[in-house]
Design a protein around this motif. Sequence first.
Motif: not given
Length: 259
Positions: A12-17, A75-89, A179-187
């Motif tokens: 995943v890579d978000w919209c920010e440069n 970092t936008l690292s794979y480990v960082g992505q999983l840790l970010d998502e799993l910590s929310i879970l 959630i509107t901001s999240w979807i806007s950034d994603r789509w």
Amino acid sequence: MPSIFSYQSAEVDWCENNFERSAVIAEYYNTDGTSLFSFLLLTPLNWLVLEGAELCHLKVPLLLAGVFSMYFHMTLSYVGQLLDELSILWTLAVAYSFWYPQAYFPKCIKTRRHFFWLTGITTVISTLMSFIKPTLNAYALNCIAFHLLYMTWKELKKCNDKRVHRMAAVMVMWWVLAITSWISDRWLCWLWQAINFPYFHSFWHVLIAMSLLYCCPLVIYFDVSYEMPSFKPKLEYWPSDSWPVVVPYVTLEEPHKQC
């Protein structure tokens, strides 16, 4: 093949440069501008709200969620992505374990202890499944919000306190904006890139933290109603009801015993 700890190894890579303002921080505003704000200001405020409750188990998960979010966007690292998502879970799992009303337990679950086991097993399975298609994790986690909103609606139907209804409305308002901001950034990243304003995911961090600031005392209010029936919960605002921006919290009033 890049290491799972390597910069930009995430799916995943978000919209920010990336690396626009720093050579070591991939997404500057998602890391410093908003994650840091949410982590250093709003999370401690949630801690103050949780301090007055019988259950303070969300402190560590909230702390980890803030740290891992900052690490991922840096970092936008794979480990960082999983840790970010799993910590929310894991944070959601802790919240469900301790605060999910026993009145809504499945018929096969008789005690809170059994529900702990159910939540734990579900969390382990969900954690393992998150490695299968990490790009879907964020969508799945956001869908859990609809169940939380449904539960809030069911509780509000049984509550006549206007302050509770108002707080729920404010919580939903912040969540809708988030959630509107999240979807806007994603789509709609192509649009924000075109006008040079790719910062809506950073808004998501602040807005969802604001929603949690109202969600936590609301959950505590309902939990007290179930678990401490001898007390009457009451929503209060710090520093004052008249301030435009406030920190909500719950106080307990022991009702007078009638002869």
